[in-house]
Structures are given as C-alpha cells and as structure tokens.
Design a protein around this motif. Structure first.
Motif, PDB file in Angstrom:
ATOM      1  N   ALA B 178      27.744  29.763  43.241  1.00 32.90           N
ATOM      2  CA  ALA B 178      26.767  30.590  43.347  1.00 32.90           C
ATOM      3  C   ALA B 178      26.538  31.529  41.923  1.00 32.90           C
ATOM      4  CB  ALA B 178      26.903  31.699  44.437  1.00 32.90           C
ATOM      5  N   ARG B 182      22.077  34.287  43.082  1.00 30.47           N
ATOM      6  CA  ARG B 182      22.193  33.613  44.496  1.00 30.47           C
ATOM      7  C   ARG B 182      23.233  34.297  45.177  1.00 30.47           C
ATOM      8  NH1 ARG B 182      20.976  27.507  45.138  1.00 30.47           N
ATOM      9  NH2 ARG B 182      21.042  28.198  47.322  1.00 30.47           N
ATOM     10  N   PHE B 183      24.168  34.763  44.330  1.00 32.70           N
ATOM     11  CA  PHE B 183      25.081  35.550  45.020  1.00 32.70           C
ATOM     12  C   PHE B 183      24.810  36.978  45.671  1.00 32.70           C
ATOM     13  CE2 PHE B 183      28.440  38.955  45.021  1.00 32.70           C
ATOM     14  CZ  PHE B 183      29.357  38.492  46.042  1.00 32.70           C
ATOM     15  N   ASP B 186      22.291  35.356  48.620  1.00 32.41           N
ATOM     16  CA  ASP B 186      22.762  34.593  49.856  1.00 32.41           C
ATOM     17  C   ASP B 186      23.755  35.490  50.331  1.00 32.41           C
ATOM     18  OD1 ASP B 186      20.864  32.716  49.296  1.00 32.41           O
ATOM     19  OD2 ASP B 186      22.494  31.254  48.202  1.00 32.41           O
ATOM     20  N   ILE B 187      24.333  36.319  49.488  1.00 34.70           N
ATOM     21  CA  ILE B 187      25.625  36.898  50.086  1.00 34.70           C
ATOM     22  C   ILE B 187      25.531  38.530  50.078  1.00 34.70           C
ATOM     23  CG2 ILE B 187      28.342  37.028  49.932  1.00 34.70           C
ATOM     24  CD1 ILE B 187      27.871  34.197  49.060  1.00 34.70           C
ATOM     25  N   PRO B 190      22.504  39.827  52.543  1.00 38.31           N
ATOM     26  CA  PRO B 190      22.935  39.862  54.030  1.00 38.31           C
ATOM     27  C   PRO B 190      24.225  40.402  54.496  1.00 38.31           C
ATOM     28  CG  PRO B 190      22.490  37.655  53.076  1.00 38.31           C
ATOM     29  CD  PRO B 190      22.631  38.536  51.791  1.00 38.31           C
ATOM     30  N   VAL B 191      25.073  40.467  53.580  1.00 36.94           N
ATOM     31  CA  VAL B 191      26.378  41.331  54.078  1.00 36.94           C
ATOM     32  C   VAL B 191      26.180  42.744  54.105  1.00 36.94           C
ATOM     33  CG1 VAL B 191      28.629  42.036  53.319  1.00 36.94           C
ATOM     34  CG2 VAL B 191      28.084  39.584  53.322  1.00 36.94           C
TER      35      VAL B 191
END
Lengths: 362, 276
Positions: B178, B182-183, B186-187, B190-191
């Motif tokens: 990623a 993207r990190f 995608d992460i 959401p986190v």
C-alpha cells in the motif's frame, strides 16, 4: 522458492552500530532461525531484509538480485508480525486479500488463493469475521494466511509466537514448521526463545551484540557451542561455566572448585596454567559417591526430573539436572562426565577443540 | 432489588428534563401565539392551533427585513458542512504528514500548525478581513467559509489518533504494497472513522453557530445565515414579530440536533466496535 544471501550487512542508528556486518547464505527452502537475547540486533536484521530499515552497508541478495535498495512491496517477501498487525476494520478474508488486491490480481485468483490458505489454516468458517472476534491463535493464523496467499519468495517471522499462551505456542510452532516444510518457502524466523529456535530451525544463527556468533544446525550449536555466550544461551537449564586452568600438559583441566578432569577428546594447546572456562551441561553432572561435595541451595522438581541448584563455598553456582526425584536438599556428592566437557579460552571466550591440530592460534 | 423504583433518582431526572425542555416548550408555544399578545407580555404555555401557519410563512417569506428562512437554513447548512468537511480534509492530511512522514522541519511544521490554535478568527479578524478584501472574497461563499476552515484543533486531534496506531500496522501495509494514498484511504481513515464522526459533529455545530465572521464578511441578504437572520428579525424600528423569531429559532435548532442524533449512532457504534 529462492536463495537468500546477506553480504556484509551493517546497520547503525545514528552513531550507534547495531549490526556489525552479517554474512549469510541460505539455500532455497531453508528455515533459518535467528536467535539472541533482546537488543542483539535480530529484529533489526529481519527488518533490513524486509526493507523496513535501510542497511548502512551491505547487500541483500534474494534469488540472485540485490534488493537492498528496493521498497518492501517490491521485494516479493511476506512478514508475520509479533502483534499480528491485522487490519482491524477488515474481515479475515479482506485481511488476506488486501495485498493481492493492491497487486491487481484477478478476483477469481484472489478467491482461490484465500480459500485455499483458509482451508490449510482451518480458518474457512471465520472468513467473514473481524479480527477482534478471533482468539489470539486464530489471529496468528490469519497473519500467517496473509503471508501464505502472497506466495512470496521469502517468509519473515518476527517473534510470531511470543504473544500466545504456552500450550498454543507449542501447537502453532509445530504448525508453522509443517507448513513451511510443505510449502518449501525460504524463511527467516526471529525469536528469543531457544526452544523455538532448536525445534524450528534447519540452521540457527546466534546473534550477540550485533555480531553473528555461530551459524550451524541446532544440534551442532548445542553440542559444540562456538563460545561461552552461545554455551550459556542455548540449553535449559543453562550450561555451568566454571573457571579452570590447563593442567597435565594440556590433557586435563584443573577446576577452580577442586577436581581435575581429563579431556576425553584430546589435549588442548598452551602451557599448563592457561586460563580456561570449562562448560558442563546440568544433565552431564551426576550423583557420584566419590565426587566433590555440593551444598544444595534450591531443589526444583520438574516431575520427570529434578533440577538442583547448588552453591559452592567460593560462591560459584552449579546447576545439576538429575533423572530422579527425592534428592537430598542439604548436600550432594557430584561427579562430572568427562565425555561432555566444553572447553573455552578464558580471555576470548572462544571454544577450544580437542586435538592439537584443530587449535586456532591465539 | 431491581424491581424497586429509585424515587429520588427519578425525581432528579424529571427535574433535569423539565429544566431543559421548559424553555424549548416556551419558544415552541410562543411561536404559535399572536404577536400582539406576546408584545403585551401575555405568553401562554398552550400552543394556539391556528398559529401553526407561522412555520410555513417564515420558511416561505421570512420576516420583515429578512429573506426567506429556507434560504438562511441553506446558507447555514452549506457553511457548516463546508467548514466541517474542509477542516477534516485539511487536518487529516496535515496530521498524516506530521505523524507518518519524516521530512525536514517536521517539528517546526507541527508547531506552526499548533500555534494557530492561539489565533481563532476573533483574534485575527481585522487582518483576515483585509486578506479576504484583497482577494475580492467579501460577500462570497468562499469568503464566508475559508477563514473558518483554517485551524489546528482537528489536526491535533487526528495526530493523537494516528499516534496510537501501531507501527506494525503501518509496516504490514507497506509490505502488502500500500502506497501513502492507499494506506490513508484503505486503512487510516477507516480505522479512525469513529473519531471522524465525532469530529464532524463538533465541527458542524461550530460552523452552524458562527456569528461574528458572517456578520462582517457577508452583508448581502443572500448570504444571511440563520443566526444572522434571527438577529435581523429583532428589528429596532418596526415592531418585532416575536412569534416569527421564536419559530425561526426553533427551526435553527433542528439541523444540529439532527446531525448529533444521526452521527451519534454512528460514532457510538464505532466506539463500541472499534479496537486498535
């Protein structure tokens, strides 16, 4: 399936050197365990191979190509972390599929690989769960699955079992070994647990203060430790290391605690009186009515055997492992088996082999 | 034990509810009264059924001296949403930069952002007005929102959220391939979604309640926010139609309440589900 060669790998953080040049060559499919006490640089070594740290100097040659300058993603490696590092908001399936999706793999292929890995790891029923709904062991398996589906050239394990309870650790250990054998993926496994190291590795690399002390098969490391550090580190309870002097023209050692023991495997070099360290594993001491007297400090019954820790008059501690229960808790008479001596130089700590020809000049 | 009613607790709770509801009820009942009656000081607590038309009337026509209330609600809504979104986007990016990237003067950048905490719009209102004037943004929607977007509060909050994300998660994503965007997408987002929701609520209400800056920068009636509108309704020359003021105040309350209720469900779920 790939070979890995490390060539003079060095790493310093600022001015502090952490790794002093590690050389290593791994054949395809080998499981190499890097073992050492905390702070020895073993995790740094793994992170260098992973690409999470940049080496100060040296080459990392994976399958014939130097990857030292590449991004972790472009090295074709997969890593299993100590704390699993699962994406908390993704399902088990998505956790495993994420790396493949980034690489734009076709959906059908992702589905196939994840389902297959889930089957192998007994995760098929849990694919839609989130990480928080899983037990520690299951999470660890998902982390493994994430590595497996990538079908990488190299697996990196960073103390993956240290967060599991003792029973689970033993089961997972065997599982990792079986899986690695079957898949034949070259693997580096970092641990501080010597039992893990002994049982998992095809070979062990013992690191001490950023230096590779010994690289050999587990049994070789156990039977012929390269120096006093390895001798004390591998084996439980730890080997007794006793100061001694060379005697009888190099054919025996005069222990500081009294007895003189003849070398069964040939004489050592040097003049009589040369300072030595003699290593004796606790299981190679036995009860002997003709032996020396050992005042008992502590008795630890383990069921099938008993560990006795004795304290000699000069303050030297001595550990004995006896294959019987019900030993005296005041004092014992102890004998030393001559066949199992390990002899080291007191100054350098290096192993001294028996037979004059094998002796390194010092 | 569990069946016994805890009377003292209930009395306190009922009193508390009454304390909060009574003023609201007064406003609601007042909005339906005859304005002349209110002006005489006869404020009944019983809503007058024939007075309900006032809501439709103010939404359509407003009050003497103001535009229709629907437009004020729209302006306020657009302003609050722009401020909330703008702040969140800017502060996620800046917090992401100062937390996860190593670049020269990172500390300096962070502290510069941090220092803007000491400069809310009320403190820098004259220079900010000058800047907006030079940029010809007086009496425009960007002029209304942009100066309110720039602040460090959210950056600070996101930085705290990002700091507790374990390094291993970042590294796992790197090995998975990623990239930075993207990190983030995608992460990271959401986190931290539960923090995001909480922050959105706070910032929406903050934007909705703005008074001083809109008063200065937007003088055309087209850009009147609901808060400005209420003030304008309380005329000095003409007789104030208090029923219209109260009805408008009531309507002004609804959007923030709706946002809180809507997002509350979301971020409470995020909090109870969430695990780092």
């Amino acid at each position: 399936m790939a070979t890995l060669v490390l060539d003079g790998l060095r790493k310093s953080f600022g001015k502090i050197p952490v790794l002093h040049g590690v050389d290593l060559s791994m054949p395809s499919g080998e499981m190499l365990v890097i073992v050492g006490a905390s702070g020895c640089g073993k995790s740094t070594l793994l992170r260098l191979v992973a690409g999470l740290e940049e080496p100060t100097l040296g080459k990392i040659i994976l399958d014939g190509v130097d990857v030292a300058a590449r991004d972790p993603a472009d090295r074709d490696i997969a890593m299993v972390f100590q704390n699993y590092a699962l994406y908390p908001h993704m399902s088990v399936f998505d956790n495993m599929a994420y790396g493949l999706r980034i690489r734009d793999m076709p959906k059908a292929e992702i589905e196939r690989r994840v389902t297959e890995a889930a089957g192998t790891l007994e995760l098929s029923a849990l694919l839609q769960r989130k990480p928080r709904q899983l037990s520690g062991g299951q999470r660890q398996r998902v982390a493994m699955g994430r590595a497996i589906v990538r079908e990488p050239k190299l697996f990196l394990f960073d103390e993956p079992l240290s967060n599991l309870d003792a029973t689970l650790r033993v089961t997972m250990r065997a599982e990792i070994r079986r899986l690695q054998r079957r898949m034949g993926v070259t693997s580096l496994f970092v641990t501080h647990d010597q039992v893990e190291a002994m049982t998992l590795g095809d070979r062990l690399l013992v690191l001490h203060k950023g230096q590779a002390v010994q690289l050999a098969t587990p049994m070789e490391v156990f039977n012929r430790p390269a120096n006093t550090y390895v001798a004390g580190f591998i084996g439980a309870p730890a080997m007794n290391l006793l100061p001694a002097k060379l005697a009888q023209n190099g054919r025996a050692a005069q222990l500081e605690i009294g007895p003189t023991i003849a070398f069964a495997d040939g004489p050592r070099a040097g003049a009589d009186g040369r300072e030595l360290i003699v290593g004796i594993r606790p299981e190679h001491l036995h009860l002997d009515p003709a032996g020396f007297v050992l005042p008992v400090d502590l008795v630890e019954p383990l069921g099938s055997e008993t560990v006795v820790i004795g304290k000699l008059e000069n303050g030297q501690m001595l550990t004995i492992k006896l294959p019987c229960a019900g030993v005296s808790d005041t004092s014992l008479r102890v004998g030393i088996s001559e066949q199992h001596l390990h002899v080291f130089d007191a100054q350098t700590g290096l192993r001294l082999e028996g037979g004059l020809s094998a002796v390194p000049s010092s | 034990m569990r069946n016994r009613v805890d009377w003292p607790a209930h009395v306190v709770l009922v009193l508390g509810v009454a304390l909060f509801v009574l003023p609201l009820w007064l406003v609601f009942a007042g909005s339906t009264q005859d304005p002349a009656a209110i002006a005489r000081g006869e404020l009944s607590l019983i809503p007058r059924l024939e007075g309900f038309g006032v809501f439709a009337s103010i939404l359509r026509d407003g009050s003497p001296g103001t535009g229709p209330v629907w437009r004020m609600l729209l302006v306020s809504g657009a302003m609050a949403v722009s401020i909330a979104f703008g702040k969140i986007v800017i502060s996620i990016l800046s917090a992401y930069a100062v937390t996860f990237f190593r670049f020269p003067f990172r500390k300096a950048a962070f502290w510069t952002i941090f220092i803007t905490l000491m400069l809310p719009i009320e403190v820098r209102i004259v220079p900010t007005y000058e800047v907006m004037s030079d940029l010809h943004l007086i009496n425009t929607f960007p002029g209304l929102t942009i100066p309110l977007i720039a602040s460090a509060t959210a950056t600070l909050l996101f930085r705290q959220t990002f700091l507790v994300i374990p390094d291993e998660l970042v590294e796992a994503a790197r090995i998975d391939g990623a990239g930075p965007w993207r990190f983030l997408k995608d992460i990271l987002i959401p986190v931290s979604s539960s923090n995001l929701a909480a922050l959105f609520v706070i910032l929406f209400v903050y934007g909705w309640n703005q008074y001083l800056w809109p008063l200065l920068v937007a003088t055309t009636p087209q850009l009147d926010t609901i808060v400005i509108g209420i003030v304008k309704m309380i005329g000095t020359e003409t007789q104030t139609e208090w029923n219209r003021v109260m009805a408008t105040a009531l309507l002004a309350m609804l959007p923030p309440v709706a946002v809180v209720i809507l997002m509350q469900r979301w971020f409470v779920r995020g909090l109870t589900d969430g695990e780092k």
